[in-house]
Enzyme design. Structure first.
Site, PDB file in Angstrom:
ATOM      1  CG  ASP A   1      14.749  34.843  13.446  1.00  0.00           C
ATOM      2  OD1 ASP A   1      13.572  34.909  13.843  1.00  0.00           O
ATOM      3  OD2 ASP A   1      15.677  35.459  13.987  1.00  0.00           O
TER       4      ASP A   1
ATOM      5  CB  SER B   1      14.543  40.906  18.008  1.00  0.00           C
ATOM      6  OG  SER B   1      13.326  40.831  17.335  1.00  0.00           O
TER       7      SER B   1
ATOM      8  CG  HIS C   1      13.722  35.609  17.389  1.00  0.00           C
ATOM      9  ND1 HIS C   1      14.100  36.314  16.262  1.00  0.00           N
ATOM     10  CD2 HIS C   1      13.331  36.551  18.292  1.00  0.00           C
ATOM     11  CE1 HIS C   1      13.937  37.608  16.479  1.00  0.00           C
ATOM     12  NE2 HIS C   1      13.476  37.771  17.699  1.00  0.00           N
TER      13      HIS C   1
END
Length: 531
Positions: A471, A244, A498
Protein backbone atom coordinates in the site's frame (compact mmCIF):
# COMPACT_ATOMS: atom_id res chain seq x y z
CA UNK A 1 2.25 27.27 -1.22
CA UNK A 2 3.28 23.67 -1.03
CA UNK A 3 5.67 21.96 1.32
CA UNK A 4 8.44 20.07 -0.41
CA UNK A 5 7.25 17.04 1.55
CA UNK A 6 3.48 16.97 1.13
CA UNK A 7 1.14 14.48 2.74
CA UNK A 8 -1.04 12.40 0.51
CA UNK A 9 -3.98 10.53 1.92
CA UNK A 10 -6.87 8.72 0.42
CA UNK A 11 -8.38 10.29 -2.67
CA UNK A 12 -11.95 9.13 -3.31
CA UNK A 13 -11.70 8.45 -7.04
CA UNK A 14 -9.24 5.60 -6.42
CA UNK A 15 -12.00 3.72 -4.64
CA UNK A 16 -14.55 4.62 -7.30
CA UNK A 17 -12.26 3.34 -10.04
CA UNK A 18 -11.54 0.10 -8.24
CA UNK A 19 -15.16 -0.62 -7.41
CA UNK A 20 -17.01 0.31 -10.59
CA UNK A 21 -14.26 0.74 -13.17
CA UNK A 22 -14.60 4.55 -13.75
CA UNK A 23 -12.55 7.01 -13.06
CA UNK A 24 -19.59 27.18 1.21
CA UNK A 25 -22.48 27.94 2.87
CA UNK A 26 -22.01 29.18 6.49
CA UNK A 27 -24.86 28.84 8.97
CA UNK A 28 -25.28 32.03 10.97
CA UNK A 29 -26.31 32.49 14.56
CA UNK A 30 -27.98 29.77 16.59
CA UNK A 31 -30.34 27.10 15.36
CA UNK A 32 -32.70 24.68 16.97
CA UNK A 33 -32.93 21.02 16.02
CA UNK A 34 -36.23 20.39 14.26
CA UNK A 35 -36.30 16.60 14.12
CA UNK A 36 -39.88 16.02 13.01
CA UNK A 37 -41.06 13.11 15.11
CA UNK A 38 -38.39 12.57 17.76
CA UNK A 39 -37.29 9.00 18.33
CA UNK A 40 -35.34 7.67 21.32
CA UNK A 41 -31.73 6.64 20.89
CA UNK A 42 -31.81 2.84 20.45
CA UNK A 43 -28.72 2.55 22.65
CA UNK A 44 -30.30 4.76 25.30
CA UNK A 45 -27.02 6.63 25.61
CA UNK A 46 -27.65 10.19 24.44
CA UNK A 47 -25.27 12.41 26.44
CA UNK A 48 -26.96 15.05 28.59
CA UNK A 49 -27.90 18.09 26.55
CA UNK A 50 -27.76 16.23 23.24
CA UNK A 51 -31.10 14.43 23.43
CA UNK A 52 -32.67 16.51 20.64
CA UNK A 53 -29.80 15.70 18.28
CA UNK A 54 -29.86 12.00 19.12
CA UNK A 55 -33.63 11.89 18.81
CA UNK A 56 -33.94 13.55 15.41
CA UNK A 57 -35.65 11.66 12.62
CA UNK A 58 -33.98 12.02 9.23
CA UNK A 59 -36.23 13.32 6.44
CA UNK A 60 -35.16 11.23 3.46
CA UNK A 61 -35.61 12.63 -0.03
CA UNK A 62 -34.00 12.79 -3.50
CA UNK A 63 -30.22 13.08 -3.70
CA UNK A 64 -30.08 15.40 -6.73
CA UNK A 65 -29.70 18.57 -4.58
CA UNK A 66 -26.54 17.07 -3.04
CA UNK A 67 -24.70 16.61 -6.35
CA UNK A 68 -21.60 18.74 -6.92
CA UNK A 69 -20.65 17.53 -10.42
CA UNK A 70 -22.42 16.31 -13.56
CA UNK A 71 -21.09 12.82 -12.82
CA UNK A 72 -22.65 12.97 -9.35
CA UNK A 73 -25.93 14.23 -10.79
CA UNK A 74 -26.15 11.19 -13.03
CA UNK A 75 -25.66 8.61 -10.28
CA UNK A 76 -27.62 10.54 -7.64
CA UNK A 77 -30.62 10.41 -9.97
CA UNK A 78 -30.93 6.70 -9.10
CA UNK A 79 -34.30 6.44 -7.29
CA UNK A 80 -32.91 3.75 -4.99
CA UNK A 81 -30.69 6.39 -3.34
CA UNK A 82 -32.06 8.63 -0.60
CA UNK A 83 -30.45 11.65 1.03
CA UNK A 84 -31.03 13.71 4.16
CA UNK A 85 -29.44 16.35 6.34
CA UNK A 86 -28.64 15.64 9.98
CA UNK A 87 -28.17 18.46 12.46
CA UNK A 88 -25.24 18.47 14.87
CA UNK A 89 -23.85 21.09 17.26
CA UNK A 90 -20.92 22.99 15.84
CA UNK A 91 -19.29 22.78 19.28
CA UNK A 92 -20.26 19.82 21.45
CA UNK A 93 -19.20 21.80 24.51
CA UNK A 94 -21.95 24.31 23.68
CA UNK A 95 -24.78 22.26 22.14
CA UNK A 96 -27.31 25.10 22.48
CA UNK A 97 -25.20 27.29 20.19
CA UNK A 98 -24.59 27.29 16.48
CA UNK A 99 -25.37 24.11 14.53
CA UNK A 100 -24.26 22.51 11.30
CA UNK A 101 -25.69 19.86 9.03
CA UNK A 102 -24.20 16.54 7.92
CA UNK A 103 -25.09 15.27 4.44
CA UNK A 104 -26.17 11.61 4.55
CA UNK A 105 -26.94 9.16 1.72
CA UNK A 106 -28.33 5.64 1.93
CA UNK A 107 -29.18 2.73 -0.32
CA UNK A 108 -31.78 0.82 1.68
CA UNK A 109 -31.69 -2.95 1.92
CA UNK A 110 -34.85 -4.80 0.89
CA UNK A 111 -37.44 -5.10 3.64
CA UNK A 112 -36.69 -8.46 5.23
CA UNK A 113 -36.42 -10.10 8.65
CA UNK A 114 -32.77 -10.73 7.74
CA UNK A 115 -31.93 -7.02 7.59
CA UNK A 116 -29.27 -6.29 10.23
CA UNK A 117 -29.09 -2.51 10.14
CA UNK A 118 -26.89 0.13 8.51
CA UNK A 119 -23.34 -0.20 7.20
CA UNK A 120 -21.81 3.27 7.62
CA UNK A 121 -18.89 3.99 5.27
CA UNK A 122 -16.14 6.59 5.27
CA UNK A 123 -13.66 6.69 2.34
CA UNK A 124 -10.88 8.61 4.08
CA UNK A 125 -8.96 11.65 2.91
CA UNK A 126 -9.47 13.46 5.18
CA UNK A 127 -11.76 15.49 2.96
CA UNK A 128 -13.26 12.76 0.78
CA UNK A 129 -17.03 12.64 0.26
CA UNK A 130 -18.69 9.73 1.99
CA UNK A 131 -22.02 10.18 0.20
CA UNK A 132 -20.29 10.02 -3.17
CA UNK A 133 -18.45 6.83 -2.20
CA UNK A 134 -21.57 5.19 -0.78
CA UNK A 135 -23.51 5.99 -3.97
CA UNK A 136 -20.92 4.24 -6.14
CA UNK A 137 -20.20 1.39 -3.74
CA UNK A 138 -23.88 0.58 -3.26
CA UNK A 139 -24.20 -0.25 -6.96
CA UNK A 140 -21.69 -3.08 -6.61
CA UNK A 141 -22.99 -4.23 -3.21
CA UNK A 142 -26.71 -4.24 -4.05
CA UNK A 143 -26.72 -7.84 -5.31
CA UNK A 144 -24.41 -9.17 -2.58
CA UNK A 145 -25.25 -10.55 0.83
CA UNK A 146 -23.94 -7.35 2.42
CA UNK A 147 -26.26 -5.25 0.26
CA UNK A 148 -29.22 -7.46 1.10
CA UNK A 149 -28.60 -7.37 4.85
CA UNK A 150 -27.50 -3.74 5.35
CA UNK A 151 -28.54 -0.27 4.30
CA UNK A 152 -25.36 1.17 2.74
CA UNK A 153 -24.90 4.63 4.29
CA UNK A 154 -22.34 7.33 3.58
CA UNK A 155 -21.91 10.75 5.17
CA UNK A 156 -19.83 13.80 4.38
CA UNK A 157 -17.94 14.62 7.59
CA UNK A 158 -18.38 18.09 9.02
CA UNK A 159 -16.78 20.70 6.79
CA UNK A 160 -16.60 18.30 3.84
CA UNK A 161 -18.51 18.07 0.56
CA UNK A 162 -22.24 18.72 0.91
CA UNK A 163 -22.14 19.15 4.69
CA UNK A 164 -22.51 22.69 6.01
CA UNK A 165 -20.72 24.86 6.88
CA UNK A 166 -18.12 23.79 4.31
CA UNK A 167 -14.40 24.41 4.71
CA UNK A 168 -13.25 26.89 2.08
CA UNK A 169 -9.73 28.29 1.79
CA UNK A 170 -8.82 28.84 -1.87
CA UNK A 171 -11.09 29.70 -4.79
CA UNK A 172 -10.52 28.06 -8.16
CA UNK A 173 -8.07 30.61 -9.66
CA UNK A 174 -6.17 30.73 -6.35
CA UNK A 175 -5.84 26.94 -6.30
CA UNK A 176 -4.63 27.00 -9.91
CA UNK A 177 -2.01 29.60 -8.96
CA UNK A 178 -0.97 27.55 -5.94
CA UNK A 179 -0.41 24.53 -8.17
CA UNK A 180 1.69 26.58 -10.61
CA UNK A 181 3.86 28.02 -7.86
CA UNK A 182 7.44 26.80 -7.50
CA UNK A 183 8.28 25.95 -3.91
CA UNK A 184 11.51 24.08 -4.58
CA UNK A 185 13.71 27.13 -3.83
CA UNK A 186 15.50 26.25 -0.58
CA UNK A 187 17.30 29.60 -0.26
CA UNK A 188 16.34 31.96 2.60
CA UNK A 189 14.38 34.06 0.12
CA UNK A 190 12.57 30.99 -1.20
CA UNK A 191 11.73 29.81 2.31
CA UNK A 192 10.38 33.26 3.21
CA UNK A 193 8.23 33.36 0.08
CA UNK A 194 6.78 29.90 0.76
CA UNK A 195 5.97 30.72 4.38
CA UNK A 196 4.34 34.01 3.35
CA UNK A 197 2.10 32.07 0.97
CA UNK A 198 1.27 29.57 3.72
CA UNK A 199 0.25 32.39 6.08
CA UNK A 200 -1.90 33.97 3.36
CA UNK A 201 -3.71 30.69 2.80
CA UNK A 202 -4.33 30.25 6.53
CA UNK A 203 -5.74 33.78 6.69
CA UNK A 204 -8.09 32.98 3.81
CA UNK A 205 -9.23 29.79 5.57
CA UNK A 206 -10.01 31.66 8.77
CA UNK A 207 -11.78 34.49 6.94
CA UNK A 208 -13.84 32.33 4.55
CA UNK A 209 -14.63 29.44 6.87
CA UNK A 210 -14.50 30.97 10.33
CA UNK A 211 -12.16 30.13 13.19
CA UNK A 212 -15.05 28.64 15.18
CA UNK A 213 -15.64 26.13 12.37
CA UNK A 214 -11.94 25.33 11.97
CA UNK A 215 -11.67 24.68 15.71
CA UNK A 216 -14.23 21.87 15.51
CA UNK A 217 -13.55 19.94 12.29
CA UNK A 218 -11.18 17.36 13.75
CA UNK A 219 -11.69 13.62 14.04
CA UNK A 220 -12.71 14.01 17.68
CA UNK A 221 -15.88 15.78 16.54
CA UNK A 222 -16.48 13.63 13.45
CA UNK A 223 -16.64 10.58 15.72
CA UNK A 224 -19.24 12.33 17.89
CA UNK A 225 -21.28 13.12 14.77
CA UNK A 226 -21.11 9.47 13.78
CA UNK A 227 -22.71 8.43 17.04
CA UNK A 228 -25.53 10.92 16.44
CA UNK A 229 -25.87 9.34 12.97
CA UNK A 230 -26.03 5.85 14.47
CA UNK A 231 -28.93 6.92 16.66
CA UNK A 232 -30.71 8.80 13.86
CA UNK A 233 -30.47 5.68 11.66
CA UNK A 234 -32.18 3.69 14.40
CA UNK A 235 -29.23 1.38 15.12
CA UNK A 236 -28.50 0.32 18.68
CA UNK A 237 -24.88 -0.31 17.71
CA UNK A 238 -22.69 0.87 14.85
CA UNK A 239 -21.51 -1.27 11.94
CA UNK A 240 -18.72 0.62 10.18
CA UNK A 241 -16.36 0.35 7.21
CA UNK A 242 -13.53 2.90 7.17
CA UNK A 243 -10.84 3.25 4.55
CA UNK A 244 -7.46 4.98 5.14
CA UNK A 245 -8.10 8.11 7.25
CA UNK A 246 -11.50 6.53 7.89
CA UNK A 247 -9.65 4.07 10.12
CA UNK A 248 -8.71 6.99 12.38
CA UNK A 249 -12.38 7.96 12.58
CA UNK A 250 -13.13 4.33 13.47
CA UNK A 251 -10.52 4.00 16.20
CA UNK A 252 -11.51 7.40 17.63
CA UNK A 253 -15.16 6.35 17.68
CA UNK A 254 -14.23 3.08 19.40
CA UNK A 255 -12.45 5.02 22.16
CA UNK A 256 -15.35 7.40 22.69
CA UNK A 257 -18.23 4.92 22.33
CA UNK A 258 -16.85 1.40 22.85
CA UNK A 259 -20.18 -0.09 23.90
CA UNK A 260 -21.88 1.23 20.76
CA UNK A 261 -19.72 -0.77 18.32
CA UNK A 262 -21.27 -3.84 16.71
CA UNK A 263 -18.63 -4.45 14.02
CA UNK A 264 -15.86 -2.38 12.48
CA UNK A 265 -13.80 -3.02 9.33
CA UNK A 266 -10.67 -0.84 9.14
CA UNK A 267 -8.88 -0.98 5.77
CA UNK A 268 -5.62 0.82 4.95
CA UNK A 269 -4.90 1.83 8.51
CA UNK A 270 -3.20 4.87 9.92
CA UNK A 271 -1.13 4.01 12.96
CA UNK A 272 -2.83 6.10 15.69
CA UNK A 273 0.34 6.21 17.79
CA UNK A 274 2.63 7.39 15.01
CA UNK A 275 3.89 10.97 15.08
CA UNK A 276 3.17 12.92 11.87
CA UNK A 277 6.82 13.11 10.80
CA UNK A 278 7.27 9.34 10.98
CA UNK A 279 3.91 8.88 9.27
CA UNK A 280 4.94 11.21 6.44
CA UNK A 281 8.31 9.53 5.92
CA UNK A 282 6.75 6.06 5.95
CA UNK A 283 4.22 7.23 3.40
CA UNK A 284 7.03 8.57 1.20
CA UNK A 285 8.71 5.18 1.43
CA UNK A 286 5.39 3.59 0.43
CA UNK A 287 5.04 5.77 -2.65
CA UNK A 288 8.62 5.01 -3.65
CA UNK A 289 7.81 1.31 -3.37
CA UNK A 290 4.70 1.78 -5.53
CA UNK A 291 6.72 3.78 -8.05
CA UNK A 292 9.37 1.06 -8.19
CA UNK A 293 6.69 -1.60 -8.75
CA UNK A 294 5.15 0.51 -11.53
CA UNK A 295 8.57 1.14 -13.07
CA UNK A 296 9.55 -2.54 -13.03
CA UNK A 297 6.35 -3.37 -14.86
CA UNK A 298 6.93 -0.54 -17.32
CA UNK A 299 10.49 -1.66 -18.19
CA UNK A 300 9.20 -5.07 -19.31
CA UNK A 301 7.20 -3.39 -22.05
CA UNK A 302 8.46 -1.89 -25.31
CA UNK A 303 8.93 1.89 -25.44
CA UNK A 304 8.68 2.39 -21.67
CA UNK A 305 9.22 6.14 -21.10
CA UNK A 306 11.52 5.29 -18.17
CA UNK A 307 13.79 3.04 -20.24
CA UNK A 308 14.39 -0.69 -19.87
CA UNK A 309 16.72 -0.74 -16.84
CA UNK A 310 14.81 -0.94 -13.53
CA UNK A 311 17.85 0.41 -11.68
CA UNK A 312 17.68 3.67 -13.64
CA UNK A 313 13.97 4.43 -13.55
CA UNK A 314 14.08 6.93 -10.67
CA UNK A 315 16.80 8.89 -12.49
CA UNK A 316 14.84 8.66 -15.74
CA UNK A 317 11.72 10.01 -14.04
CA UNK A 318 13.70 12.88 -12.53
CA UNK A 319 15.10 13.72 -15.97
CA UNK A 320 11.56 13.89 -17.35
CA UNK A 321 10.06 16.02 -14.58
CA UNK A 322 12.79 18.28 -13.21
CA UNK A 323 12.92 20.57 -16.28
CA UNK A 324 9.36 21.61 -15.37
CA UNK A 325 10.73 23.45 -12.33
CA UNK A 326 12.10 26.26 -14.47
CA UNK A 327 10.09 25.64 -17.66
CA UNK A 328 6.48 24.59 -16.98
CA UNK A 329 4.90 23.01 -20.03
CA UNK A 330 2.18 25.05 -21.82
CA UNK A 331 -1.09 23.18 -22.32
CA UNK A 332 -3.83 23.60 -24.93
CA UNK A 333 -6.29 24.95 -22.31
CA UNK A 334 -4.00 27.88 -21.51
CA UNK A 335 -2.65 26.44 -18.28
CA UNK A 336 0.84 25.04 -17.71
CA UNK A 337 1.98 21.71 -16.32
CA UNK A 338 4.12 22.57 -13.30
CA UNK A 339 6.65 20.35 -11.58
CA UNK A 340 4.29 20.01 -8.63
CA UNK A 341 1.41 18.94 -10.89
CA UNK A 342 3.61 16.37 -12.64
CA UNK A 343 4.44 14.87 -9.24
CA UNK A 344 0.82 14.94 -8.09
CA UNK A 345 -0.44 13.36 -11.29
CA UNK A 346 2.11 10.58 -10.87
CA UNK A 347 1.18 10.00 -7.24
CA UNK A 348 -2.48 9.86 -8.18
CA UNK A 349 -1.78 6.99 -10.60
CA UNK A 350 0.22 5.09 -7.97
CA UNK A 351 -2.80 4.67 -5.66
CA UNK A 352 -4.30 1.94 -7.82
CA UNK A 353 -2.60 -0.44 -10.24
CA UNK A 354 -5.40 -0.04 -12.78
CA UNK A 355 -4.07 3.50 -13.40
CA UNK A 356 -0.56 2.36 -14.36
CA UNK A 357 -1.31 2.25 -18.13
CA UNK A 358 -2.54 5.84 -17.89
CA UNK A 359 0.71 6.85 -16.21
CA UNK A 360 2.74 5.16 -18.94
CA UNK A 361 0.83 7.14 -21.57
CA UNK A 362 1.16 10.37 -19.59
CA UNK A 363 4.93 10.01 -19.15
CA UNK A 364 5.31 9.03 -22.81
CA UNK A 365 3.51 12.24 -23.76
CA UNK A 366 5.69 14.24 -21.36
CA UNK A 367 8.78 12.84 -23.05
CA UNK A 368 7.31 14.14 -26.34
CA UNK A 369 6.68 17.59 -24.88
CA UNK A 370 2.99 17.13 -24.14
CA UNK A 371 1.51 17.40 -20.64
CA UNK A 372 -2.28 17.14 -20.89
CA UNK A 373 -2.58 13.52 -19.71
CA UNK A 374 -0.41 14.10 -16.64
CA UNK A 375 -2.38 17.27 -15.89
CA UNK A 376 -5.64 15.31 -16.10
CA UNK A 377 -4.33 12.91 -13.47
CA UNK A 378 -3.41 15.85 -11.23
CA UNK A 379 -6.81 17.48 -11.80
CA UNK A 380 -8.53 14.27 -10.74
CA UNK A 381 -6.54 14.19 -7.50
CA UNK A 382 -7.46 17.78 -6.70
CA UNK A 383 -11.07 17.24 -7.88
CA UNK A 384 -10.94 20.18 -10.31
CA UNK A 385 -14.15 20.59 -12.28
CA UNK A 386 -14.25 21.44 -16.02
CA UNK A 387 -15.40 24.99 -15.19
CA UNK A 388 -12.26 25.61 -13.10
CA UNK A 389 -13.89 25.23 -9.71
CA UNK A 390 -12.74 22.70 -7.14
CA UNK A 391 -14.35 20.40 -4.64
CA UNK A 392 -13.59 21.33 -1.04
CA UNK A 393 -11.52 18.18 -0.46
CA UNK A 394 -8.07 19.80 -0.51
CA UNK A 395 -9.14 22.64 1.78
CA UNK A 396 -10.72 20.14 4.15
CA UNK A 397 -7.62 17.94 4.08
CA UNK A 398 -5.45 20.80 5.29
CA UNK A 399 -7.90 22.00 7.94
CA UNK A 400 -8.54 18.57 9.44
CA UNK A 401 -4.93 17.46 9.60
CA UNK A 402 -3.96 20.78 11.20
CA UNK A 403 -6.27 20.13 14.16
CA UNK A 404 -5.63 16.37 14.29
CA UNK A 405 -1.83 16.37 14.40
CA UNK A 406 0.94 18.08 16.39
CA UNK A 407 2.41 21.12 14.64
CA UNK A 408 5.96 21.51 13.42
CA UNK A 409 6.89 25.09 14.27
CA UNK A 410 10.68 24.69 14.47
CA UNK A 411 12.35 25.35 11.07
CA UNK A 412 15.12 22.89 11.96
CA UNK A 413 12.58 20.13 12.48
CA UNK A 414 10.86 21.09 9.23
CA UNK A 415 14.20 20.84 7.43
CA UNK A 416 14.90 17.42 8.94
CA UNK A 417 11.43 16.25 7.90
CA UNK A 418 11.99 17.33 4.29
CA UNK A 419 15.39 15.65 4.20
CA UNK A 420 13.99 12.38 5.54
CA UNK A 421 11.15 12.49 3.01
CA UNK A 422 13.56 13.00 0.10
CA UNK A 423 15.62 10.04 1.26
CA UNK A 424 12.49 7.89 1.55
CA UNK A 425 11.05 8.93 -1.84
CA UNK A 426 13.94 9.91 -4.14
CA UNK A 427 11.76 9.90 -7.25
CA UNK A 428 10.09 13.04 -5.80
CA UNK A 429 13.43 14.78 -5.05
CA UNK A 430 13.65 18.05 -7.00
CA UNK A 431 17.45 18.06 -6.90
CA UNK A 432 17.44 21.62 -5.54
CA UNK A 433 18.09 20.81 -1.91
CA UNK A 434 15.61 20.67 0.94
CA UNK A 435 13.67 23.58 2.36
CA UNK A 436 13.09 24.48 6.00
CA UNK A 437 9.78 26.14 5.10
CA UNK A 438 7.03 25.31 7.58
CA UNK A 439 3.65 24.25 6.26
CA UNK A 440 0.27 25.84 6.92
CA UNK A 441 -0.30 23.95 10.18
CA UNK A 442 2.53 25.91 11.81
CA UNK A 443 0.42 29.06 11.40
CA UNK A 444 -3.03 27.57 12.02
CA UNK A 445 -5.33 29.87 14.04
CA UNK A 446 -6.76 27.22 16.39
CA UNK A 447 -5.06 24.55 18.53
CA UNK A 448 -5.03 20.79 17.84
CA UNK A 449 -7.87 18.78 19.32
CA UNK A 450 -6.12 15.39 19.42
CA UNK A 451 -2.66 13.86 19.74
CA UNK A 452 -1.15 10.58 18.50
CA UNK A 453 -1.64 7.83 21.05
CA UNK A 454 -2.22 4.12 21.31
CA UNK A 455 -5.96 3.49 21.81
CA UNK A 456 -6.95 1.56 24.90
CA UNK A 457 -10.48 0.16 24.44
CA UNK A 458 -11.13 -2.77 26.79
CA UNK A 459 -14.30 -4.67 25.97
CA UNK A 460 -14.46 -3.43 22.37
CA UNK A 461 -16.07 -5.81 19.87
CA UNK A 462 -12.92 -6.95 18.01
CA UNK A 463 -12.56 -5.12 14.68
CA UNK A 464 -11.38 -6.59 11.38
CA UNK A 465 -8.26 -4.84 10.06
CA UNK A 466 -7.16 -5.23 6.42
CA UNK A 467 -3.66 -4.16 5.38
CA UNK A 468 -2.03 -4.41 1.94
CA UNK A 469 1.65 -5.29 1.72
CA UNK A 470 2.57 -2.66 -0.88
CA UNK A 471 0.00 0.00 0.00
CA UNK A 472 1.64 3.29 -1.08
CA UNK A 473 -0.34 5.65 1.16
CA UNK A 474 -0.81 3.70 4.40
CA UNK A 475 2.06 1.24 4.91
CA UNK A 476 1.33 -2.36 5.87
CA UNK A 477 2.84 -2.25 9.36
CA UNK A 478 0.38 0.44 10.45
CA UNK A 479 -2.42 -2.09 10.01
CA UNK A 480 -0.53 -4.65 12.06
CA UNK A 481 -0.12 -2.14 14.88
CA UNK A 482 -3.75 -1.02 14.80
CA UNK A 483 -5.07 -4.60 14.89
CA UNK A 484 -2.84 -5.32 17.89
CA UNK A 485 -3.89 -2.15 19.72
CA UNK A 486 -7.61 -2.76 19.27
CA UNK A 487 -7.50 -6.52 19.79
CA UNK A 488 -8.75 -7.19 16.27
CA UNK A 489 -8.04 -9.82 13.64
CA UNK A 490 -5.79 -9.01 10.67
CA UNK A 491 -6.10 -9.79 6.97
CA UNK A 492 -2.91 -9.39 4.94
CA UNK A 493 -3.61 -8.52 1.31
CA UNK A 494 -0.75 -9.03 -1.15
CA UNK A 495 -0.55 -6.17 -3.64
CA UNK A 496 0.52 -2.61 -4.43
CA UNK A 497 -2.81 -0.79 -4.16
CA UNK A 498 -4.37 1.42 -1.52
CA UNK A 499 -7.12 -0.51 0.35
CA UNK A 500 -8.86 -3.72 -0.67
CA UNK A 501 -12.32 -4.34 0.81
CA UNK A 502 -15.02 -4.66 -1.88
CA UNK A 503 -12.45 -3.85 -4.54
CA UNK A 504 -12.31 -7.05 -6.61
CA UNK A 505 -10.55 -9.35 -4.15
CA UNK A 506 -12.85 -12.36 -3.62
CA UNK A 507 -10.68 -13.53 -0.73
CA UNK A 508 -10.84 -10.22 1.16
CA UNK A 509 -14.51 -9.74 0.37
CA UNK A 510 -15.46 -13.20 1.66
CA UNK A 511 -13.71 -12.58 5.00
CA UNK A 512 -15.17 -9.06 5.32
CA UNK A 513 -18.67 -10.31 4.47
CA UNK A 514 -18.65 -13.06 7.08
CA UNK A 515 -17.32 -10.63 9.67
CA UNK A 516 -19.96 -7.99 8.91
CA UNK A 517 -22.82 -10.50 8.88
CA UNK A 518 -22.02 -12.59 11.94
CA UNK A 519 -18.83 -11.09 13.49
CA UNK A 520 -16.64 -14.02 12.41
CA UNK A 521 -12.99 -12.91 12.80
CA UNK A 522 -10.37 -13.49 10.14
CA UNK A 523 -8.64 -16.87 10.33
CA UNK A 524 -5.21 -16.82 11.99
CA UNK A 525 -2.53 -15.51 9.63
CA UNK A 526 -5.16 -14.79 6.96
CA UNK A 527 -3.46 -13.81 3.72
CA UNK A 528 -5.17 -12.96 0.43
CA UNK A 529 -3.35 -13.11 -2.92
CA UNK A 530 -2.79 -10.26 -5.34
CA UNK A 531 -5.64 -9.58 -7.75
Amino acid sequence: MRSTASRHRRRPRALVAAVVGIAAVLLGGCAQVVPGVAVPDPAGSAPPGLEAFYGQQLAWGPCAPFAATEEDRQIYADPSLQCARMQVPLDYAAPQGRTGTIAVLRHAAPASPERIGSLVINPGGPGASGIQTAAYLSTSLASTEVGRRFDVVGFDPRGVGASEPTIRCLEGPERDADRRDDDTDSSPAGVAQTETEERETVDRCARRTGADVLANVGTRDVARDMDVLRAALGDARLTYLGYSYGTRIGSTYAEQFPRNVRAMVLDGALDPDQDPVTELVEQGRGFQGAFDAFARDCTTRPNCPLGQDPAQTTAAYQQLTRPLITAPLPLPDGRVLSYADAQQGTINALYVEAYWPRLVRALTDLRAGQGSQLMTLADEYYERNPDGTYASSQDAFEAIRCVDDPRITDPAQSLARAQAYNEAAPFLDSGRGVSSARDSCAFWPVPPTSQPHLPQVPGLAPPLVVSTTGDPATPYQAGVELARALGGSLVTKIGDEHTAVFQNSPCVDAIATRYLIDNTPAPPNATCPAT
